[in-house]
Each structure stands twice: as structure tokens, then as C-alpha cells.
Design an enzyme around this catalytic site. Structure first.
Site, PDB file in Angstrom:
ATOM      1  CE  LYS A   1      -3.980   1.975   2.502  1.00 14.56           C
ATOM      2  NZ  LYS A   1      -4.807   1.869   3.718  1.00 14.56           N
TER       3      LYS A   1
ATOM      4  CB  SER B   1      -8.005   3.893   2.594  1.00 15.01           C
ATOM      5  OG  SER B   1      -7.167   3.201   3.510  1.00 15.01           O
TER       6      SER B   1
ATOM      7  CB  SER C   1      -8.274   1.174   5.504  1.00 16.56           C
ATOM      8  OG  SER C   1      -8.962   2.397   5.551  1.00 16.56           O
TER       9      SER C   1
END
Lengths: 499, 65
Positions: free
Chosen positions: A78, A153, A177
Site C-alpha cells: 500500500k 482505503s 481500511s
């Protein structure tokens, strides 16, 4: 061996020298080249760095060196975790082109274990969002249906797994997330106990809630990755100095006879899609068949979790994001020699931050302002204590708690992007876990009958008892796959050009 | 408006006494004051929008008075 295999199968093939790390890495880049124009899971590919890492692993294996269980297996990272020399944007224009001069602890551990870092995945800007639509670089598309969101997210990480672009991924979870993206893409994601995985090099959003964690396509793969990244780190002041439980053994045990599993009364009913509730109830029935005892528990203060979260998280974000001042790193706008520092800072933030980030900075600044601090931030912290007390009471009656991960399946891109409150409600079932600092897992429990899209099943465990999530998750996953006849991702439509 | 009940007052009093600490039992952490390897000046300046003679170069902070 194919790229559709699980990470543990890839690891075994590497170990038996059926395939080299370089070949495996190249196969994943071929898949990315074929499908990522449609999925848009990645913001940056570090092909050169990954192949150099893979060559090194192959060399060590040829020399007979003892390697970590995941050595040579690729991973997607990420874009909120720093990796030395590799652009790290957090999905924001304000960090466009920034190359961190250091590795986050998670990245150092991955490199030490020989896990091959393919590239950086897309995300809502500074991890604020539940759909990846808040990325300054455009949305990621759900591989199950390209018109839908992959969660957020960490939508890039979850989509990369579901599109077979990577067998492993790193996410971060402040309010859901990791778990909500896992739920809507039919993959597995774990938010470890707060302090269980180092936050050093995780670009902070809300420091008392942020937690990095593992994502994969199976519970066992998630456990293998969790074991690599977990552990005490003196560079993180809230890191827990305790031994990490044996998560891999727990994932492999497949025996939950006599375990007590609590169903949270408050995480059901109004606002939950019918198909989500049905699949959740069917999975609970499977747990009963496996010999677990189900108890209903009540957590009355969960009702206030969302409201308190949207005071605490923006407050901490308004403080953390003050470092983007255009002075030491990142974007600088309007510095033409005639403007002062304050004006340049304002122009930079105006151009560099997106709408949702600005909204939360303004909310947080207001909540922390003199005269309001106790009324808003102070009250929210009290709610947090009440939520923790609810969990403590619940865990006296059961070993783990369960609920749906998200109230609905994946919604359409654009459907909620102009309605922040509707968007925030997506995290209603995941937020209490962050507020109490405990562990949470999401694994797929079926396809909702209305739309044939994956539903997530959440398992919550007490702090530093993360092994319990893997124990229950591993057993449930095995039972469900034997019921379905194949893994859930085999039900997804094949992407154009995909292997 | 209905009168506030005794129970409501008691509940508010209870809520007012709640304090929040870390969700887990951890103490404040300070490390030994030791010199450890860190970024070189070049590395620290590598992301700066502007630098000059080993320092961050920033727009004017004080007005000319």
C-alpha cells in the site's frame, strides 16, 4: 503452478525449485501488464528493484541458505508505507514524486524475509475513505465488476489480490481500511492488535488508530505474512513488547470444537443488506456444525462508535497532516520569490490536498480548538473507553466475536462519492475494533443473492490473542470452500487478458 | 420539557468520571540517550523542494520592516 495459486503453494514450488523467484516475479508483472489498465490497482511498479531482490533470493536458495517461508513470493505494498528510493504518494498530490530516504519497519522485515515487493498500490488519499475514489490518481476498480468500488482505503491492495496481480499485500487499517476492502473483493485481511505490527514508516493518519496488517487470498497465507511483519519495534513508541502468538499453527489447526463465539447484537439489522445478513447467518451455522457454541452478546455503546471515530480520527489527522508544510519535503506551490512562507504553505495545501482530506482537517481543527477540546475530543475519548468496556465484558462470555464486515457488498463507483455520511456508514462494523485496539479479520463467507458479490465475515479477538482469529477463520474457510466446491475467487468473472 | 430524572443525573456524573488512557496497558516509552546511525544531511535534504548549502531553503518567513 500458476499465479492463481495461493502464496503457500508458490512458496512450496519455490522451495522445491519448480520455479525461480525471477520467473514467478515476471509472471506477476505479465498479469499486471494484462489487467491493470482495467483494474488500476498499482500507482507505481518497481520492476528493477523487485527483479534484483528475486535474483538475490534465487542465488541464496541455490547456495543452500536457509530462507524464510515466504522467500521469493511477490507482494503488493500500500502506497502509505515508505520504501527507500521508491515513490510514496499516499494517494495525494502533495507527495507526488517524493522518494523516502528510509524503509518502514514493515518493508525492512519483508526485505529480510526475501518477499519480493512488486510495487505500490492505490488508496484513498492519506487512507481517508472507503472506496479508493478519493485517490488523487483516479479510482481502482473491483475485479468482480469493474463498475464497482474495491473498498477503501486499501482498494489497490485488495484488488491486486482478487485480480491475481499479487498473492500477498500490505494494508493499513484505521477504521476498516484492510477489512472492508477484503470483504468487497472476496479476499482475506487482518487488522492486528494495535501495537502488534510496527507503525514506523507508515505515513500517519490517526496515530492512536492506525495499524498495518496482512492481506492475502487465504487465511493461511495471511497468517504467514502476519508472522513475517509482526513483532516489537523500538522505533514505534506504541509497539507491544510481547511474543507474537503462533498464527500459522492456529490457521492450520482447523479445530474449533467447544469454542465460544459471540454474535454482536448491535452489528445487524437496519442498514445491513439482506444478502449480507443471510450469508453471515449461514456462516454462523457452519461454525455450529464445526462444534462451536454461539452466544449472543450486547455491546450497547457501539451505537456511538462512528460519531466518536469521526471526532478522534479527524482531530489526529489535523495534527499529523500539519507536517505537509512545503518546507522540508513534498510539493511546494507559488514560491516565486515574492510570497512569504505562510502564503506558499496555504497555496501548497490548497493545491496538494483533496476534498475529503481538507474536510477532515477542518473538522479536526475545529474539534481541537480552544474551548471545544473537552466537549468534542474529550467526550469522544470517553466513548472509546465505553466501547473498550463493552468488548471486555463480551470477551468474558466468549473467545471471539463475529459480525458482518461491511453492511453491504461493493457499491457502484460514484454512488456515494458526494455523500460523506453514507460513505462513513460503511465502516460501522469495523470501527469499534480500532477504537478498542483489538484484532479483527475479514474473510469471504459467500456471494449475496441479490448481486452475486462477495460478503465479508468479521472475526474479532482480544488484544494480543490474534491467533484466535486465525483459528476460527481457518476452520470456517475450510468448511465454506468444501461447501462451495472451489475458492470464492473462482466464481468471479475472468478479466480480459487475465491468466 | 420533561424534568431531568435522578437516574439521568447519576448517569451523567458517571460519564463525566470516565478517563481514557491507552486501550492497552502500556507505559510511556523513552529510549536511552544514545547516538545511533541516522540520515546523512544529503539524504535528509533529498526530498526538499529547495535547499542551499546543506540547509532547507524556505520562502521568507518575516516581513521586511
Amino acid at each position: 503452478m500458476s499465479i492463481r495459486d495461493n502464496a503457500s503453494v508458490m512458496a512450496a514450488a519455490l522451495n522445491n525449485k519448480e520455479i525461480s523467484a525471477v520467473e514467478l516475479t515476471n509472471q506477476h508483472y505479465e498479469q499486471i501488464a494484462a489487467v491493470d489498465k482495467d483494474v488500476h490497482a498499482f500507482l507505481y511498479l518497481d520492476k528493477e528493484g523487485a527483479l534484483a531482490q528475486a535474483k538475490e533470493v534465487d542465488k541464496k536458495r541455490a547456495a543452500g541458505e536457509k530462507l524464510s517461508p515466504l522467500a521469493g513470493v511477490p507482494i503488493a505494498l500500500k502506497d502509505v508505507m515508505t520504501q527507500k528510493g521508491v515513490p510514496t504518494t499516499c494517494g495525494s498530490k502533495i507527495l507526488e514524486g517524493w522518494k523516502p530516504p528510509y524503509d518502514s519497519t514493515v518493508v525492512s522485515k519483508l526485505k529480510d524475509a526475501g518477499v519480493i515487493i512488486l510495487g505500490k498500490t492505490n488508496m484513498d488519499e492519506f487512507a481517508m475513505g472507503s472506496s479508493t475514489e478519493n485517490s488523487a490518481y483516479g479510482p481502482t476498480h473491483n475485479p468482480w465488476d469493474l463498475t464497482r468500488i474495491p473498498g477503501g482505503s486499501g482498494g489497490g491492495s485488495s484488488a491486486s489480490l482478487a485480480a491475481f496481480e499479487a498473492p500477498l499485500a500490505i494494508g493499513t487499517d484505521t477504521g476498516g481500511s484492510i477489512r472492508q476492502p477484503a470483504a468487497v473483493t472476496g479476499t482475506v485481511g487482518v487488522k492486528p492488535t494495535y501495537g502488534g505490527v510496527s507503525r514506523y514508516g507508515l505515513v500517519a493518519f490517526s496515530s492512536s488508530l492506525d495499524q498495518a496488517g496482512p492481506c492475502a487470498r487465504t487465511v493461511l497465507d495471511t497468517a504467514l505474512l502476519h508472522q513475517v511483519i509482526a513483532g516489537f519495534d523500538p522505533k514505534d513508541s506504541t509497539s507491544i513488547n510481547q511474543a507474537v502468538p503462533d498464527l500459522v499453527a492456529a490457521a492450520k489447526k482447523l479445530d474449533i470444537k467447544g469454542m465460544k463465539i459471540g454474535v454482536v447484537k448491535q452489528l445487524a439489522g437496519d442498514g445491513y443488506q439482506k444478502g449480507v445478513e443471510n450469508k453471515f447467518n449461514e456462516a454462523v451455522a457452519e461454525l455450529v456444525k464445526l462444534g462451536a457454541e454461539i452466544v449472543e452478546v450486547s455491546c450497547p455503546n457501539f451505537e456511538y462508535a462512528l460519531a466518536a471515530y469521526y471526532l478522534i480520527a479527524p482531530s489526529e489527522c489535523s495534527s499529523n497532516l500539519a507536517k505537509f508544510d512545503s518546507m522540508r519535503f513534498g510539493l511546494r506551490v507559488g514560491d516565486d520569490g515574492t510570497k512569504g512562507a505562510e502564503e506558499v504553505m496555504n497555496l501548497t495545501r490548497q493545491a496538494g490536498f483533496g476534498r475529503e482530506v481538507k474536510r477532515r482537517i477542518i473538522l479536526g481543527t475545529y474539534a481541537l480548538s480552544s474551548g471545544y477540546y473537552d466537549a468534542y475530543y474529550g467526550s469522544a475519548q470517553k466513548v472509546r473507553t465505553l466501547i473498550k468496556q463493552d468488548f471486555d465484558a463480551a470477551f468474558t462470555k466468549c473467545d471471539v466475536l463475529v459480525s458482518p464486515t461491511a453492511p453491504t457488498t461493493a457499491f457502484k463507483i460514484g454512488e456515494k462519492s458526494n455523500d460523506p455520511l453514507a460513505m462513513y456508514l460503511n465502516d460501522i462494523a469495523t470501527i469499534p475494533v480500532n477504537m478498542a485496539g483489538i484484532g479483527g479479520m475479514s474473510l469471504p463467507c459467500g456471494l449475496a443473492e441479490e448481486d452475486n458479490l462477495p460478503v465479508g465475515f468479521q472475526i474479532m479477538s482480544p488484544a494480543m490473542k490474534d491467533d484466535r482469529m486465525y483459528l476460527v477463520g481457518g476452520a470456517l474457510e475450510a468448511a465454506l470452500i468444501s461447501k462451495w466446491g472451489k475458492p470464492i475467487l473462482d466464481f468471479a468473472p475472468k478479466l480480459a487478458g487475465s491468466k | 420539557m420533561a424534568a431531568i430524572s435522578r437516574d439521568e443525573v447519576a448517569n451523567l456524573a458517571r460519564l463525566a468520571r470516565i478517563t481514557m488512557t491507552h486501550p492497552l496497558a502500556v507505559n510511556n516509552v523513552t529510549r536511552e540517550d544514545l547516538v545511533l546511525p541516522s540520515l546523512t544531511p544529503t539524504e535528509a535534504l533529498s526530498g526538499a523542494p529547495a535547499s542551499d548549502e546543506g540547509r532547507f531553503k524556505v520562502p521568507q518567513i518575516l516581513g521586511e520592516e
